[in-house]
Design a protein around this motif. Structure first.
Motif, PDB file in Angstrom:
ATOM      1  N   ASN A   1      52.818  42.546  34.507  1.00  9.56           N
ATOM      2  CA  ASN A   1      53.176  43.189  33.242  1.00  9.56           C
ATOM      3  C   ASN A   1      52.636  44.608  33.124  1.00  9.56           C
ATOM      4  O   ASN A   1      52.975  45.329  32.185  1.00  9.56           O
ATOM      5  CB  ASN A   1      52.671  42.355  32.063  1.00  9.56           C
ATOM      6  CG  ASN A   1      53.460  41.073  31.891  1.00  9.56           C
ATOM      7  OD1 ASN A   1      54.628  41.011  32.257  1.00  9.56           O
ATOM      8  ND2 ASN A   1      52.828  40.047  31.353  1.00  9.56           N
ATOM      9  N   LYS A   2      51.775  45.006  34.093  1.00  9.12           N
ATOM     10  CA  LYS A   2      51.203  46.358  34.057  1.00  9.12           C
ATOM     11  C   LYS A   2      51.874  47.301  35.043  1.00  9.12           C
ATOM     12  O   LYS A   2      51.599  48.499  35.040  1.00  9.12           O
ATOM     13  CB  LYS A   2      49.708  46.282  34.372  1.00  9.12           C
ATOM     14  CG  LYS A   2      48.902  45.447  33.376  1.00  9.12           C
ATOM     15  CD  LYS A   2      47.448  45.359  33.786  1.00  9.12           C
ATOM     16  CE  LYS A   2      46.649  44.507  32.819  1.00  9.12           C
ATOM     17  NZ  LYS A   2      45.220  44.377  33.226  1.00  9.12           N
ATOM     18  N   VAL A   3      52.757  46.775  35.894  1.00  7.80           N
ATOM     19  CA  VAL A   3      53.333  47.579  36.969  1.00  7.80           C
ATOM     20  C   VAL A   3      54.387  48.544  36.433  1.00  7.80           C
ATOM     21  O   VAL A   3      55.368  48.125  35.820  1.00  7.80           O
ATOM     22  CB  VAL A   3      53.959  46.673  38.058  1.00  7.80           C
ATOM     23  CG1 VAL A   3      54.613  47.530  39.141  1.00  7.80           C
ATOM     24  CG2 VAL A   3      52.894  45.764  38.670  1.00  7.80           C
ATOM     25  N   GLU A   4      54.178  49.833  36.666  1.00 10.54           N
ATOM     26  CA  GLU A   4      55.140  50.859  36.275  1.00 10.54           C
ATOM     27  C   GLU A   4      55.838  51.471  37.488  1.00 10.54           C
ATOM     28  O   GLU A   4      56.960  51.968  37.366  1.00 10.54           O
ATOM     29  CB  GLU A   4      54.434  51.960  35.480  1.00 10.54           C
ATOM     30  CG  GLU A   4      53.838  51.466  34.175  1.00 10.54           C
ATOM     31  CD  GLU A   4      53.143  52.573  33.406  1.00 10.54           C
ATOM     32  OE1 GLU A   4      53.432  53.766  33.685  1.00 10.54           O
ATOM     33  OE2 GLU A   4      52.307  52.269  32.545  1.00 10.54           O
ATOM     34  N   TYR A   5      55.160  51.447  38.618  1.00  5.87           N
ATOM     35  CA  TYR A   5      55.723  51.975  39.858  1.00  5.87           C
ATOM     36  C   TYR A   5      55.647  50.891  40.932  1.00  5.87           C
ATOM     37  O   TYR A   5      54.565  50.393  41.239  1.00  5.87           O
ATOM     38  CB  TYR A   5      54.956  53.209  40.334  1.00  5.87           C
ATOM     39  CG  TYR A   5      55.100  54.388  39.407  1.00  5.87           C
ATOM     40  CD1 TYR A   5      56.190  55.252  39.524  1.00  5.87           C
ATOM     41  CD2 TYR A   5      54.155  54.646  38.406  1.00  5.87           C
ATOM     42  CE1 TYR A   5      56.340  56.334  38.671  1.00  5.87           C
ATOM     43  CE2 TYR A   5      54.300  55.720  37.548  1.00  5.87           C
ATOM     44  CZ  TYR A   5      55.392  56.563  37.687  1.00  5.87           C
ATOM     45  OH  TYR A   5      55.550  57.628  36.842  1.00  5.87           O
TER      46      TYR A   5
END
Length: 366
Positions: A52-56
């Motif tokens: 849920n924290k992954v942006e890249y």
């Protein structure tokens, strides 16, 4: 008397001992299962939380037997993700790498080596599971057989998985396991310039299709619009019917797509057509999408043969593990200032001409 007792009740005693050990074994097995289930639940919870924290996300298409290539990436350019750090809520770039310094992995950047496992032997699957136990970065997909002809299918399954699991994703960096990627500089530019990519600082490297008040997504790499369709050989396209050339596409050694493209392709994965080459397929999948900023960048060295080596390059395709270690060594020794031990240009690059027909797009220049 005691000996006589043992002889008389020997069968009963042996049976009691046997069932005692059986009972102990069952009890221990149940305890192990409960512990394993608890651990698995804990790992799943941690995994879900971290996703849920992954942006890249960085996906590396890799073959089942390419562990040496994957290890070369883990030991070299994957580490440069630590050059991106958060300060006052903003993601910034700073060279932050030494030979010995220990780094904590950034939770907003996630790497996946994608491997199809259908049809693999038990030994191959055991090896992959063992590798994943130590690295934690394999995306093992059992829904297809891993082969060149299935690369586009592999990409579809990958994007479908990413869409379903990475809810906060902003951008996806795609590459092959023979690509050396300056993942830190790509994320730096994405944070600073995307999706417009029209800043003066990068203007000498990029050409983009058109200016819009706002963009609905980004498709960034080294584009080709003049490529003739292969009618035979390894890259033969038996099902191609669209036109005499491939539709404009970013070459597959490395490119970037936005979450909007990941969402569109992943959501429609079951009904999208595909071709042998996953990069050609991506060009087709995105061709009808409006509002996408298609950006050609000469810093992506992603053709069938490397154009050479210059320090500003963001991706270098067709690299052996030994090449990766040399590039890594040079960067570390120069504190990120130089990529190449010796800069050289083997083949010229071109700036893409978006205002002409695709067959006229790619005149050699630089």
């Amino acid at each position: 008397m005691f000996v006589s007792f043992l002889r008389r009740y020997r069968s009963m005693i042996l049976a009691s001992i046997f069932f005692f050990y059986i009972g102990c074994g069952i009890t221990l097995s149940l305890l192990r299962l409960e512990c394993a289930d608890a651990l698995a639940a804990k790992e799943l919870s941690v995994s879900d939380s971290s996703l849920n924290k992954v942006e890249y996300a960085v996906i590396v298409l890799s073959g089942p037997d390419n562990e040496a290539k994957r290890d070369a990436i883990r030991a070299t350019w994957m580490k440069f993700a630590n050059n991106i750090f958060v300060e006052n809520g903003e993601k910034l770039y700073k060279w932050n790498h030494t030979w010995t310094e220990h780094h904590v992995k950034q939770d907003f950047i996630k790497f996946y080596f994608v491997v199809g496992t259908q049809g693999l032997s038990e030994l191959s699957i055991l090896r992959l599971n063992s590798e994943n136990n130590r690295s934690g970065d394999l995306l093992l997909l059992d829904s297809f057989e891993d082969s060149y002809k299935n690369l586009a299918v592999k990409m579809l399954h990958s994007l479908k998985w990413l869409r379903e699991n990475l809810k906060k994703l902003k951008y996806l960096i795609k590459c092959d396991d023979d690509s050396f990627v300056r993942v830190d500089l790509i994320i730096k530019d994405l944070e600073a310039y995307a999706p417009e990519m029209n800043a003066h600082e990068i203007s000498e490297y990029v050409t983009y299709k058109k200016d819009l008040p706002s963009y609905k997504g980004l498709y960034w790499g080294y584009f080709d619009g003049r490529a003739r369709v292969y009618l035979n050989g390894k890259w033969q396209e038996k099902d191609w019917f669209l036109c005499d050339n491939y539709l404009p596409y970013a070459l597959g050694g490395g490119y970037v797509i936005s979450q909007s493209i990941v969402d569109y392709v992943g959501r429609n994965a079951d009904i999208l057509g595909h071709y042998n080459s996953e990069d050609v397929s991506m060009g087709v999948w995105t061709a009808a999408l409006d509002g996408m900023n298609r950006v050609h960048d000469i810093r992506f060295d992603t053709e069938w043969k490397s154009r050479g080596c210059t320090t500003q390059m963001l991706v270098r395709h067709k690299q052996l593990p030994s090449d990766m270690f040399q590039l890594y060594k040079t960067l570390v020794h120069t504190h990120g200032e130089k990529l190449c031990k010796t800069e050289n240009i083997v083949r010229k690059s071109y700036l893409y001409k978006w205002d002409v027909l695709p067959s006229m797009c790619c005149r050699l220049g630089n």
